[in-house]
Every structure is written in C-alpha cells, then in structure tokens.
Design a protein around this motif. Structure first.
Motif, short mmCIF file in Angstrom:
data_model
loop_
_atom_site.label_atom_id
_atom_site.label_comp_id
_atom_site.label_asym_id
_atom_site.label_seq_id
_atom_site.Cartn_x
_atom_site.Cartn_y
_atom_site.Cartn_z
N SER A 24 0.87 -1.18 0.00
CA SER A 24 0.00 0.00 0.00
C SER A 24 0.90 1.23 0.00
O SER A 24 1.92 1.26 0.69
N ARG A 25 0.51 2.19 -0.80
CA ARG A 25 1.29 3.41 -0.93
C ARG A 25 0.40 4.60 -0.63
O ARG A 25 -0.56 4.86 -1.34
N ASP A 26 0.74 5.29 0.45
CA ASP A 26 0.09 6.57 0.75
C ASP A 26 -1.44 6.43 0.81
O ASP A 26 -2.17 7.20 0.21
N VAL A 27 -1.92 5.40 1.53
CA VAL A 27 -3.36 5.15 1.58
C VAL A 27 -4.02 6.12 2.56
O VAL A 27 -3.59 6.25 3.71
N LYS A 78 -14.21 7.42 1.78
CA LYS A 78 -13.49 7.69 0.52
C LYS A 78 -12.05 7.23 0.70
O LYS A 78 -11.38 7.64 1.64
N VAL A 79 -11.60 6.36 -0.19
CA VAL A 79 -10.26 5.81 -0.06
C VAL A 79 -9.36 6.42 -1.13
O VAL A 79 -9.75 6.50 -2.30
N GLY A 80 -8.17 6.88 -0.70
CA GLY A 80 -7.19 7.41 -1.66
C GLY A 80 -5.91 6.60 -1.58
O GLY A 80 -5.76 5.72 -0.74
N GLY A 81 -4.96 6.88 -2.48
CA GLY A 81 -3.71 6.16 -2.48
C GLY A 81 -3.82 4.90 -3.31
O GLY A 81 -4.72 4.77 -4.15
#
Lengths: 269, 439
Positions: A24-27, A78-81
């Motif tokens: 995972s990157r920058d989640v 809301k999920v980012g990364g």
C-alpha cells in the motif's frame, strides 16, 4: 503455555527477503469530512502474520478494511492512495470486488456465523464461487476447511446442526473455516479473539500460526501479547499514522518510535 | 456483617445526616404508576369484554336456523311427469314449489284445505326460499316426482325469531308478527318433533336475499377471499421489492428521504381516499367493472402497500449488519447477500407485517363502498371480475335492515369476521414465535 512460548520463538525467526504479497502506498481514508488515515505506506509479506496494533481509533481496522474494499459498504468512506495485491491495483475498475474478496478473505471481531447449519456455513463460499462441481467435491472442501480450522474433530458428527449453536471460540473457528473454504490468498482478521475467553483465544492463536503455512495473514489486535505471540511483522498505528513497522521481535524489544515504546509498555492506549 | 453491627451507631448517625431524597415518595410514585397502568388495562379489558359479550350474545343464534320436517308430495299435477321434464325443464323451473311446501305443511298440521285463512297462516311459517331448495331436489333426481318424501324446510324468519324467543309474545296479537293460530301450529309441530334448530350452513353459503333466512355471507366470503388473494399477490412482491431496494441498494439522499416520508404519510391516509382514487383510476379511467373484487383488491393493495413496506424495512433493518459483512467478506455480491442471508432472516418480520396488513384490508369498508361493492349480489362470483361484496360491507348492509332476524345475522357476520381476523393475527404471532428463535 509451552505452546505459546514456542509460537513466540517461531515469531522471532523472521527470514530475510520474503516476497511481498500486498503493498500500500500513501493510503488515505476519509469518513465524510473526517480523515481517518493519513497516508499509510506498508508492505505485507507473503505467508507471514502481520499484526496491526495501536490504541482505539488509530485507524488500524479502517486500514484492514481497505485491503479487501470492505470500506465500499460504508457510503461516506473515501479511499485514496494505492493498494496492490500481487502487483494489481485493487481499487482499479478492472478488478471485480467480488473476486477480490474471494482472494482476500476476512474474519470479523465478533463471530458471525450464518444462522444455518455448520456445513452450509462453510459450503456457502465455495458454492457462490463455483469451486465445487458436485456434492462430493463440496463435501471434501468443507471437511478440509474444517480440519484446517481445527474444528473438524469437534463437529464432524453434527455438521447439520446450526452454526450459531457452537461456543464462541468454535464459532470463530467456524468463521475462519468459512473464510478458508474459498481458498483465499490473504486472510484479514479484525480482532478475532476479542470476544473469546483465554482458552479459545489460545486455540485460535495456534490456528493462526498453522495457517501461516498457506495464507498471508493480517491481524488487528488490541493484545500486545497476542501480537508478540502470533506475528512476524508488527505495524504500530497512531492517530491515523503508521508510527512504526518492523519485525515483531524488534518492535517489542527495541522499538525506535517513542509512541510504540509508550504503547507496548502500557503508558497510553 | 460484624463490621456493620460494630459501627451501627456511627452509621445511624450518618444516616440521619444524609439528605432526605424521599425514598418513601419514590416508592409511592412507583406504586401509583403501576396502579394507573393496571387501571388502564382493566378499563380496556372491560370494554373489550362488553363488546365481545354484546356481539356474541346477539349473534350466536344466527348460527342456528329453525327447520320444519314436512312430508312433501312431489305431485305430477304441479310438476309434470318426469318424461315432460326430460323434454323441457321450463315447467320444472317455473313450478309452484311454495304451494307444494304449503300443501305438505297443511297435511302435517291437519288443517282443512278449504280454510283459506289457516292455510295462508301455515304457509307463512315456511321460508319462501323453499322454492330453490325443493327445485334443487327435483332437478337432482327426477324420480322423486310422484312420491312423498320427508324434507327439512327452512322456517320463515318470523317463526325462526319466535322459536329463538326474540318476540315478546305477551303483547296483543295484532302487535306481533306471529298470530295465535300460528303459535298453535308451532306447538303442534313441536309436539310432533317436526321442528328443530339445526346448524345454519346457509349463513356461509347463501348470497344476498331480502329474506333473512336465505341471506348468507357466501358472496361476501368469496369476494373477500378474492380480494385477499389479489392483495397478497400484488402488495407482497411490490412491497418487499420496494423495501429491499430502499433499504439495501438505494443511495441515501434527499430524494430517497422524500420517498420515505411519503410512504410513511401514505400509511396514514384515510382509507376512503384510496376508494376515491380507485373509482377515478380503476373504474373511470381503466374501465374495470364496478363492484368487482378485482377493483376492490387493487384499492386494498394500494392501502396495504405502505404497511407492508414499513414492516419489511423494519425487519430488514433488524438483521444484524455482521451477517451482511460475513457474506460480503466471502465475496458474495450485494444481491446474493440480500437474497441468501438478509431476506430469509427478515422473512418472519415481513410475514407478520403482511398478515397484519391483510387483516387490516380484510376489515376495510369505506373504500369498497365507493367502488360499488355495496351491492345486492345473489350469485357467487365465479371470477374476480364478477360483482361481489366483502365481509365488512355485508355487515354494513345487514345492519341497515329492519327485520329482527337481520340483527342477529349482523352480529353473526361480525363474529365470523372477527374469527377470520383473530386467525390471521394468531398466524402472525405463531410465525414470529416459530422463526424468530433461530437467530
């Protein structure tokens, strides 16, 4: 007790150069206006137990639920990364969430067997994913899954009794058997022992250690001892940040981060 | 314990220092509140008992009907020969059956046939409904023509009421419907054992009639049955589908909020408004027939939908979210989750809501009056398109009749309607108890 000690020792033997199953990157995760995760970057090694620890509300469960997109069921989330499973972006539109969840199974905090028979509980996943061509194959999957979950001996003569009639620890192992039955690659466990008594907890912990041979496991736990006993890698979450991640042995003996140190010695949390 | 006795004096002092928080008053308030509750329930039960007692005491006699055993001579003179009948049934259909019945009774009572007044008085003891009863006997078996048979005939409603002690016989003869001569006939019939009260099957099978003894709930029961079928077939699937969509799939936004508010409001709309809607839409616009149970069923469907939707949504919401997570976590799609796990668990609640909705619809009168189901329907409706009435409407119609025999039938019909409602509600309770245990 000797068993636990053995588990602990096994946990110390973290091998180098273990392949990475999920990255995972920058989640980031937002629940409406509120940010719950502030950019988590974490690699989850294959066929190892990764423990996520941290005080309540630190975002470890939220992170866990990102890994198989269970956060999709919450409207405001809301999920980012970027999260990748074997290099594939799990939030990519090309990935089917149903398929993802078949590959990344989940066991919940409170045992939640379906109000159906023990057999049907385990058989449900293989049925909807078409893993068995006939009744014999399905029987085999159910029996193997129950065996792997260490439940077969206790329930083999009453497979058609309701799963809800089992004890709490048995129910949780039934849920694990149910998750195993669809042959996932990763199993996510959200505080799987928090509703169990110490004896049932010990059984489930032993089971987790055995499952490590075949599955990649990510476990959220509030118990330091549990993290120390079952995991090889430990990640410490704090207020939506990843405070520290490292081999379990090092985390519990010589943590780098002040927050980790305070938490595992019980000074806050 | 020893500690307490040792420091008894000290604690007593402490107690006297403690602020008075009115323990006694608190208990008194509690006792008073309990008493209010018991009084409220007592009043409710009291009224219920009065209601049931008044209905049952008035209505139980409706289930019994006085009948007279009369030796009937199926004379060829009146009916024609069986050979004639095979050629044409017209004569058999048109024959003077009341005359046959009266002649039989005259013979039974040993009345001089030339005494016209006595013959007429005797004839009035038999229901005019014997026309149909005797015709059916002859049409079923032509070989009875020319023979004499003992037949149990319905008594007229006056004789029936007199037998049930519903007339005050102490008043002068001209002020009661039964004459002294008729009383003598009755006494003779009783002495011969030719008069008896038998179970009134006709109450359940006959259609509308202006004569109380041949008026029954047959048409109303069939009409109500058709309507319940239509309501069940339409309201259940539509209501459950709407609830599942709103509860499990629909996004939560202003528009779905508006829908929710509207559904809750619809449940509170007076039922007569649904009747007006049915009249305007189903009859005037779609051109469906008046008085048909189809239209009644559609109107009641509209009325029942909000009830079913509200009950179903509550049942769906009561399913623990952990079950949904478990299924979703295994890779079940949303639809699979709902249909494999959530819906089966919500089923008892949905069924309960549906049955209560149906029971409401069964007792509904006002909208049916507007779509013309308040009609004089003699023949059993063969399809939901045929004119019919409904149980509560039939009660309403009988309540408007003046005859004493209709009063008991009104109460009898209420007992039957209440029995249906009680059975439905008991079924709802049974289903809830039976299936809720599993989870």
């Amino acid at each position: 007790m000797e068993n636990m000690q053995a588990t602990f020792n096994k946990g110390r033997a973290v091998q180098a150069a273990i392949p990475i199953k999920m990255t995972s990157r920058d989640v980031t995760v937002h629940y409406g206006q509120k940010q719950a995760l502030n950019g988590i970057t974490l690699d989850i090694p294959e066929r190892q137990v990764t423990a996520l620890i941290g005080p309540s509300g630190c975002g470890k469960s939220t992170y866990l639920r990102c890994l198989n997109r269970m956060n999709d069921t919450i409207d405001s989330a809301k999920v980012g990364g970027e999260i990748r499973l074997d290099g594939e972006d799990v939030y990519d539109s090309a990935i089917d969430v149903v398929e993802l969840r078949a590959r990344v199974g989940m066991v919940f905090q409170k045992p939640n067997p379906f109000p159906k028979s023990i057999y049907d509980n385990v058989a449900y996943g293989p049925k909807i994913h078409g893993l068995a061509r006939n009744k014999d194959e399905l029987d085999e999957i159910v029996h193997i899954s129950l065996r792997k979950a260490g439940l077969y001996k206790e329930v083999h003569d009453r497979l058609d009794e309701p799963g809800t009639g089992l004890s709490g620890g048995q129910q949780q192992r039934l849920c694990i058997a149910r998750a195993i039955a669809v042959s996932p690659e990763v199993i996510l466990m959200d505080e799987p022992c928090s509703a169990l008594d110490p004896i049932a907890t010990a059984t489930v912990e032993e089971l987790i250690d055995e499952l490590r041979e075949n599955f990649t496991i990510v476990i959220v736990t509030h118990s330091m001892q549990q993290a120390a006993r079952v995991s090889q890698l430990t990640a410490m979450f704090h207020l939506g940040d990843l405070a520290e991640v490292g081999p379990t042995e090092k985390m519990f003996s010589n943590p780098d981060d002040k927050r980790t140190q305070d938490y595992i010695t019980g000074r806050f949390g | 314990m020893s500690d307490a006795t040792a420091s008894g004096i000290a604690s007593a002092a402490a107690r006297s220092n403690r602020r008075d928080i009115g323990i006694k008053r608190r208990y008194a308030a509690e006792r008073r509140f309990k008493a209010y509750g018991i009084i409220a329930i007592g009043i409710g039960l009291c009224f219920l008992a009065i209601l049931l007692w008044s209905i049952i005491s008035k209505g139980y006699t409706a289930f019994w009907q006085t009948e007279i055993r009369v030796p009937i001579t199926f004379s060829e003179q009146i009916l024609g020969t069986p050979e004639d009948a095979l050629k044409s049934e017209t004569k058999l259909m048109m024959a003077n059956y009341p005359r046959i019945a009266r002649d039989g009774l005259v013979k039974l009572l040993d009345i001089d046939p030339s005494n016209r007044k006595a013959v007429t008085a005797a004839g009035k003891l038999i229901s005019s409904g014997t026309r149909v009863a005797l015709r059916d006997i002859v049409l079923k078996d032509l070989s009875v023509i020319g023979t004499t048979q003992d037949v149990w005939l319905y008594a007229s409603s006056e004789l029936d009421s007199a037998m049930k002690g519903q007339y005050d016989l102490s008043v002068p003869e001209n002020r009661r419907p039964i004459s002294d001569q008729q009383l003598q006939f009755i006494a003779k019939l009783k002495a011969d054992g030719a008069i008896a009260q038998r179970f009134n099957w006709g109450l359940f099978t006959f259609g509308a009639s202006s004569r109380a003894e041949t008026a029954g709930l047959g048409v109303a029961i069939i009409g109500s049955f058709y309507m319940m079928l239509i309501v069940l077939a339409l309201a259940l699937p539509i209501g459950v589908a709407a609830s599942i969509y709103l509860e499990e799939f629909a996004p939560k936004n202003k528009f779905t909020d508006l829908i929710e508010v509207n559904i809750n409001n619809l449940a509170a709309v007076p039922s007569i408004v649904f009747g007006l809607l049915g009249l305007a839409v189903f009859i005037n616009w779609f051109g469906l027939p008046r008085s048909a149970s189809l239209v009644g069923g559609l109107v009641l469907t509209l009325m029942t939908l909000p009830t079913i939707i509200i009950a179903t949504r509550a049942a769906l919401r009561a399913v623990p979210p952990s079950i949904r997570w478990a299924a979703l976590g295994l890779g079940a799609s949303k639809t699979q989750t709902v249909f494999h796990h959530v819906l089966p668990l919500a089923a008892p609640g949905i069924l309960t809501g549906t049955i209560i909705g149906l029971a409401q619809a069964l007792g509904e009168t006002a909208p049916l009056l507007l779509i013309g189901m308040v009609a004089f329907v003699v023949n059993d409706p063969a399809t939901p398109m045929d004119p019919a009435t409904a149980l509560p409407v039939q009660i309403y119609m009988w309540a408007n009749e003046a005859e004493r025999a209709f009063a008991e039938r009104t109460s009898g019909a209420i007992i039957i309607l209440l029995a249906f409602l009680a059975i439905m509600n008991l079924t709802a309770i049974f289903l809830r108890r039976r299936f809720e245990r599993r989870w």
